[in-house]
Design a protein around this motif. Structure first.
Motif, PDB file in Angstrom:
ATOM      1  N   ILE A 196      -4.880  -5.862  -7.690  1.00  0.00           N
ATOM      2  CA  ILE A 196      -5.391  -5.826  -6.323  1.00  0.00           C
ATOM      3  C   ILE A 196      -4.870  -7.041  -5.566  1.00  0.00           C
ATOM      4  CG2 ILE A 196      -7.472  -5.936  -4.888  1.00  0.00           C
ATOM      5  CD1 ILE A 196      -8.978  -4.532  -7.132  1.00  0.00           C
ATOM      6  N   TYR A 197      -4.385  -6.797  -4.350  1.00  0.00           N
ATOM      7  CA  TYR A 197      -3.886  -7.871  -3.494  1.00  0.00           C
ATOM      8  C   TYR A 197      -4.926  -8.233  -2.441  1.00  0.00           C
ATOM      9  CZ  TYR A 197       0.524  -6.631  -5.663  1.00  0.00           C
ATOM     10  OH  TYR A 197       1.503  -6.370  -6.590  1.00  0.00           O
ATOM     11  N   VAL A 198      -4.766  -9.403  -1.858  1.00  0.00           N
ATOM     12  CA  VAL A 198      -5.675  -9.888  -0.824  1.00  0.00           C
ATOM     13  C   VAL A 198      -4.876 -10.134   0.451  1.00  0.00           C
ATOM     14  CG1 VAL A 198      -7.201 -11.777  -0.109  1.00  0.00           C
ATOM     15  CG2 VAL A 198      -7.247 -10.950  -2.478  1.00  0.00           C
ATOM     16  N   LEU A 199      -5.368  -9.595   1.541  1.00  0.00           N
ATOM     17  CA  LEU A 199      -4.839  -9.917   2.865  1.00  0.00           C
ATOM     18  C   LEU A 199      -5.898 -10.740   3.569  1.00  0.00           C
ATOM     19  CD1 LEU A 199      -3.013  -9.744   5.341  1.00  0.00           C
ATOM     20  CD2 LEU A 199      -3.905  -7.440   5.758  1.00  0.00           C
ATOM     21  N   SER A 200      -5.578 -11.994   3.859  1.00  0.00           N
ATOM     22  CA  SER A 200      -6.550 -12.901   4.472  1.00  0.00           C
ATOM     23  C   SER A 200      -6.146 -13.182   5.917  1.00  0.00           C
ATOM     24  CB  SER A 200      -6.637 -14.216   3.681  1.00  0.00           C
ATOM     25  OG  SER A 200      -7.715 -15.003   4.136  1.00  0.00           O
ATOM     26  N   ASP A 201      -6.901 -12.612   6.830  1.00  0.00           N
ATOM     27  CA  ASP A 201      -6.663 -12.762   8.263  1.00  0.00           C
ATOM     28  C   ASP A 201      -7.393 -14.031   8.714  1.00  0.00           C
ATOM     29  OD1 ASP A 201      -6.671 -12.638  11.025  1.00  0.00           O
ATOM     30  OD2 ASP A 201      -7.423 -10.591  11.149  1.00  0.00           O
TER      31      ASP A 201
ATOM     32  N   VAL B  27       0.832  -1.198   0.000  1.00  0.00           N
ATOM     33  CA  VAL B  27       0.000   0.000   0.000  1.00  0.00           C
ATOM     34  C   VAL B  27       0.869   1.251   0.000  1.00  0.00           C
ATOM     35  CG1 VAL B  27      -1.770   1.309   1.247  1.00  0.00           C
ATOM     36  CG2 VAL B  27      -1.886  -1.194   1.154  1.00  0.00           C
ATOM     37  N   ARG B  28       0.610   2.121  -0.962  1.00  0.00           N
ATOM     38  CA  ARG B  28       1.338   3.384  -1.093  1.00  0.00           C
ATOM     39  C   ARG B  28       0.392   4.552  -0.900  1.00  0.00           C
ATOM     40  NH1 ARG B  28       3.814  -0.366  -4.181  1.00  0.00           N
ATOM     41  NH2 ARG B  28       6.100  -0.369  -4.197  1.00  0.00           N
ATOM     42  N   PRO B  29       0.923   5.773  -0.704  1.00  0.00           N
ATOM     43  CA  PRO B  29       0.054   6.930  -0.488  1.00  0.00           C
ATOM     44  C   PRO B  29      -1.007   7.069  -1.584  1.00  0.00           C
ATOM     45  CG  PRO B  29       2.303   7.527   0.032  1.00  0.00           C
ATOM     46  CD  PRO B  29       2.356   6.138  -0.543  1.00  0.00           C
ATOM     47  N   GLY B  30      -2.248   7.211  -1.127  1.00  0.00           N
ATOM     48  CA  GLY B  30      -3.374   7.359  -2.044  1.00  0.00           C
ATOM     49  C   GLY B  30      -4.058   6.068  -2.425  1.00  0.00           C
ATOM     50  N   ASP B  31      -3.412   4.930  -2.177  1.00  0.00           N
ATOM     51  CA  ASP B  31      -4.043   3.649  -2.468  1.00  0.00           C
ATOM     52  C   ASP B  31      -5.242   3.416  -1.545  1.00  0.00           C
ATOM     53  OD1 ASP B  31      -2.213   3.084  -4.422  1.00  0.00           O
ATOM     54  OD2 ASP B  31      -1.054   1.644  -3.238  1.00  0.00           O
TER      55      ASP B  31
ATOM     56  N   CYS C 271      -8.640   3.921   3.899  1.00  0.00           N
ATOM     57  CA  CYS C 271      -9.431   2.756   4.293  1.00  0.00           C
ATOM     58  C   CYS C 271     -10.873   2.940   3.829  1.00  0.00           C
ATOM     59  CB  CYS C 271      -9.376   2.578   5.806  1.00  0.00           C
ATOM     60  SG  CYS C 271     -10.079   1.028   6.396  1.00  0.00           S
ATOM     61  N   ILE C 272     -11.340   2.007   3.010  1.00  0.00           N
ATOM     62  CA  ILE C 272     -12.708   2.041   2.494  1.00  0.00           C
ATOM     63  C   ILE C 272     -13.518   0.973   3.223  1.00  0.00           C
ATOM     64  CG2 ILE C 272     -14.165   1.861   0.457  1.00  0.00           C
ATOM     65  CD1 ILE C 272     -12.191   4.210   0.375  1.00  0.00           C
TER      66      ILE C 272
ATOM     67  N   TRP D 190     -21.987  -8.396  -2.450  1.00  0.00           N
ATOM     68  CA  TRP D 190     -21.103  -8.417  -3.612  1.00  0.00           C
ATOM     69  C   TRP D 190     -21.334  -7.241  -4.556  1.00  0.00           C
ATOM     70  CZ3 TRP D 190     -16.859 -11.066  -3.509  1.00  0.00           C
ATOM     71  CH2 TRP D 190     -16.776 -12.135  -2.613  1.00  0.00           C
ATOM     72  N   GLN D 191     -22.545  -6.763  -4.625  1.00  0.00           N
ATOM     73  CA  GLN D 191     -22.790  -5.601  -5.487  1.00  0.00           C
ATOM     74  C   GLN D 191     -22.117  -4.361  -4.896  1.00  0.00           C
ATOM     75  OE1 GLN D 191     -24.295  -5.518  -8.618  1.00  0.00           O
ATOM     76  NE2 GLN D 191     -23.225  -3.539  -8.510  1.00  0.00           N
ATOM     77  N   LYS D 192     -22.237  -4.193  -3.586  1.00  0.00           N
ATOM     78  CA  LYS D 192     -21.592  -3.045  -2.946  1.00  0.00           C
ATOM     79  C   LYS D 192     -20.072  -3.140  -3.056  1.00  0.00           C
ATOM     80  CE  LYS D 192     -25.210  -1.819   0.366  1.00  0.00           C
ATOM     81  NZ  LYS D 192     -25.563  -1.660   1.812  1.00  0.00           N
ATOM     82  N   LEU D 193     -19.538  -4.347  -2.945  1.00  0.00           N
ATOM     83  CA  LEU D 193     -18.098  -4.508  -3.090  1.00  0.00           C
ATOM     84  C   LEU D 193     -17.666  -4.150  -4.499  1.00  0.00           C
ATOM     85  CD1 LEU D 193     -15.304  -5.353  -2.163  1.00  0.00           C
ATOM     86  CD2 LEU D 193     -15.916  -7.729  -2.669  1.00  0.00           C
ATOM     87  N   SER D 194     -18.401  -4.633  -5.478  1.00  0.00           N
ATOM     88  CA  SER D 194     -18.064  -4.320  -6.867  1.00  0.00           C
ATOM     89  C   SER D 194     -18.093  -2.816  -7.109  1.00  0.00           C
ATOM     90  CB  SER D 194     -19.047  -5.023  -7.805  1.00  0.00           C
ATOM     91  OG  SER D 194     -18.768  -4.712  -9.151  1.00  0.00           O
ATOM     92  N   ASP D 195     -19.088  -2.155  -6.542  1.00  0.00           N
ATOM     93  CA  ASP D 195     -19.212  -0.705  -6.715  1.00  0.00           C
ATOM     94  C   ASP D 195     -18.080   0.055  -6.020  1.00  0.00           C
ATOM     95  OD1 ASP D 195     -21.529  -1.214  -8.107  1.00  0.00           O
ATOM     96  OD2 ASP D 195     -22.872  -0.721  -6.434  1.00  0.00           O
ATOM     97  N   ALA D 196     -17.537  -0.537  -4.956  1.00  0.00           N
ATOM     98  CA  ALA D 196     -16.503   0.153  -4.174  1.00  0.00           C
ATOM     99  C   ALA D 196     -15.124   0.072  -4.819  1.00  0.00           C
ATOM    100  CB  ALA D 196     -16.442  -0.435  -2.766  1.00  0.00           C
ATOM    101  N   ILE D 197     -14.917  -0.885  -5.696  1.00  0.00           N
ATOM    102  CA  ILE D 197     -13.601  -1.054  -6.321  1.00  0.00           C
ATOM    103  C   ILE D 197     -13.375   0.033  -7.362  1.00  0.00           C
ATOM    104  CG2 ILE D 197     -12.218  -2.568  -7.787  1.00  0.00           C
ATOM    105  CD1 ILE D 197     -13.498  -4.951  -6.397  1.00  0.00           C
ATOM    106  N   THR D 198     -12.213   0.688  -7.259  1.00  0.00           N
ATOM    107  CA  THR D 198     -11.835   1.743  -8.195  1.00  0.00           C
ATOM    108  C   THR D 198     -10.437   1.463  -8.719  1.00  0.00           C
ATOM    109  OG1 THR D 198     -10.706   3.211  -6.627  1.00  0.00           O
ATOM    110  CG2 THR D 198     -13.120   3.344  -6.718  1.00  0.00           C
ATOM    111  N   ALA D 199      -9.961   2.352  -9.566  1.00  0.00           N
ATOM    112  CA  ALA D 199      -8.595   2.224 -10.088  1.00  0.00           C
ATOM    113  C   ALA D 199      -7.555   2.392  -8.983  1.00  0.00           C
ATOM    114  CB  ALA D 199      -8.364   3.261 -11.187  1.00  0.00           C
ATOM    115  N   ARG D 200      -7.971   2.952  -7.844  1.00  0.00           N
ATOM    116  CA  ARG D 200      -7.041   3.166  -6.731  1.00  0.00           C
ATOM    117  C   ARG D 200      -7.052   2.009  -5.728  1.00  0.00           C
ATOM    118  NH1 ARG D 200      -9.626   7.851  -7.583  1.00  0.00           N
ATOM    119  NH2 ARG D 200     -11.035   7.516  -5.817  1.00  0.00           N
ATOM    120  N   THR D 201      -7.967   1.058  -5.889  1.00  0.00           N
ATOM    121  CA  THR D 201      -8.027  -0.067  -4.952  1.00  0.00           C
ATOM    122  C   THR D 201      -6.765  -0.917  -5.077  1.00  0.00           C
ATOM    123  OG1 THR D 201     -10.437  -0.130  -5.165  1.00  0.00           O
ATOM    124  CG2 THR D 201      -9.366  -2.056  -4.185  1.00  0.00           C
TER     125      THR D 201
END
Length: 382
Positions: free
Chosen positions: A191-196, A106-110, A133-134, A147-158
């Protein structure tokens, strides 16, 4: 004049409620730690390794014997072959592993998407990396991904999506179908995944933990984090690990080596020995905690709380609407602690914007039978 890098962060609710429990003498079912010790053989192994002189730095990536045991577990549990030298990194706790994974990519603005209610370390780690943080609220009552809300939340900055299964604080589980949907959603994106997955072995009623380690496509862009402390009843040891593909592990280790360099050496030796000598521990763990969940829930049947039994973790949510609907969950948690001697955690603190009318508190049932019986007796008397 000092300008805070985390202006919105104060003392965590876990510290606050544990302190209040200590001050009032309440039974502490708030913070997520057992009130019993880990296995005798594991604790004895620490003393043995301390006296054997294993007290200097372990390798930066972790003790080879422990990384090998993790790789063996991953192969047997999830069917994935990981190279212990280049894909497994031992860290001083899962929270540090989460921090390092976020700092790695994660870099500034991501933007980083998290699902509320969520563990409280995610957002500060994102902010310290300069990220945004979104928050996406899970759908109630089952705490499922919309899943629809997640799809809508993804942008070029995600840049990253943070999963947590089994889920703290709800105990909900992600299914394999969820992982498939996520893979399809981010397939052509950077996009990367962090799985806790710190509660990976605390899954009940015969259900299966849907680890990202089982998913070939997602694993190629994932950091998978787990905790020895949760698995072996030794949360104070603060020892965890992160598994990631070689390229991601290499970059994560660059961060890790300047955060702590390495974990505590004799603890790593003891864990490696115990994992090799007692593989049955993992087989017995789900039943061990399911019995505690069932005891606690059975005892609460005659109370005025309502609940659905947790599918995983060692937390049980309870709705108190029939008891004190006039109190928000923070006030309710304080009231339960001060007036009825049982400390709990309010769920709203895990949200950026908690749903209106939320009346849920979280109890930790990683406790001795005596503690659970005493707590239930007090709760049923309300």
């Amino acid at each position: 004049m000092l300008i805070s890098k985390l202006p919105n962060v104060g003392t965590t609710i876990f510290t606050t409620m544990s302190q209040l429990a200590a001050q009032t003498g309440a039974l502490n079912l708030s913070q997520g730690f057992p009130d019993f010790d880990g296995p005798d053989a594991l604790r004895e192994a620490v003393a043995r390794h301390v006296m054997a002189g294993h007290n200097q730095y372990a390798p930066m990536t972790g003790l080879p014997a422990l990384r090998e045991q993790v790789a063996l577990k991953v192969a047997s549990r999830y069917g994935r072959t990981v190279n212990p030298d280049i894909e497994v990194t031992i860290t001083p706790g899962a929270t540090q592993a989460i921090f390092c994974a976020i700092q790695t990519v994660v870099r500034p603005g991501d933007e980083v998407i998290v699902f509320d209610p969520c563990y409280d370390s995610y957002e500060p780690s994102i902010e310290l990396a300069g990220g945004v943080c979104i928050h996406q609220a899970l759908s109630l009552p089952g705490f499922a991904i919309d899943w629809q809300k997640l799809s809508d939340a993804i942008t070029a900055r995600t840049r990253m999506i943070v999963l947590n299964t089994p889920h703290n604080p709800s105990g909900a589980l992600i299914e394999r179908a969820d992982l498939d949907r996520l893979a399809a959603l981010i397939r052509d994106r950077d996009i990367y995944v962090l799985s806790d997955e710190v509660y990976e072995h605390l899954v009940f009623d015969g259900r299966e933990h849907a680890s990202v380690l089982r998913h070939d496509e997602l694993y190629q862009r994932a950091f998978v984090v787990s905790s020895f402390g949760k698995t072996y009843h030794v949360t104070g040891w603060k020892t965890g690990y992160v598994i990631a593909p070689p390229a991601l592990s290499s970059e994560l280790r660059k961060v890790h080596q300047y955060v702590s360099f390495t974990g505590v050496t004799p603890l790593q030796w003891a864990l490696a020995d115990f994992m090799a000598d007692h593989p049955e521990h993992l087989d017995e763990l789900p039943g061990f905690y399911q019995a505690k969940r069932d005891l606690f829930c059975d005892l609460l049947t005659d109370s005025r709380f309502s609940f659905t039994r947790a599918a995983g973790t060692y937390f049980q949510l309870a709705d108190y609407s029939a008891i004190r609907p006039d109190l928000d969950d923070v006030a309710m948690s304080e009231w339960l602690t001060r007036e009825h001697g049982v400390a709990t955690i309010p769920i709203s603190v895990f949200y950026q914007r908690p749903p209106a009318g939320l009346r849920l508190v979280r109890f930790c049932f990683a406790k001795r039978e005596e503690t659970l019986r005493q707590a239930a007796e007090r709760l049923c008397a309300i």
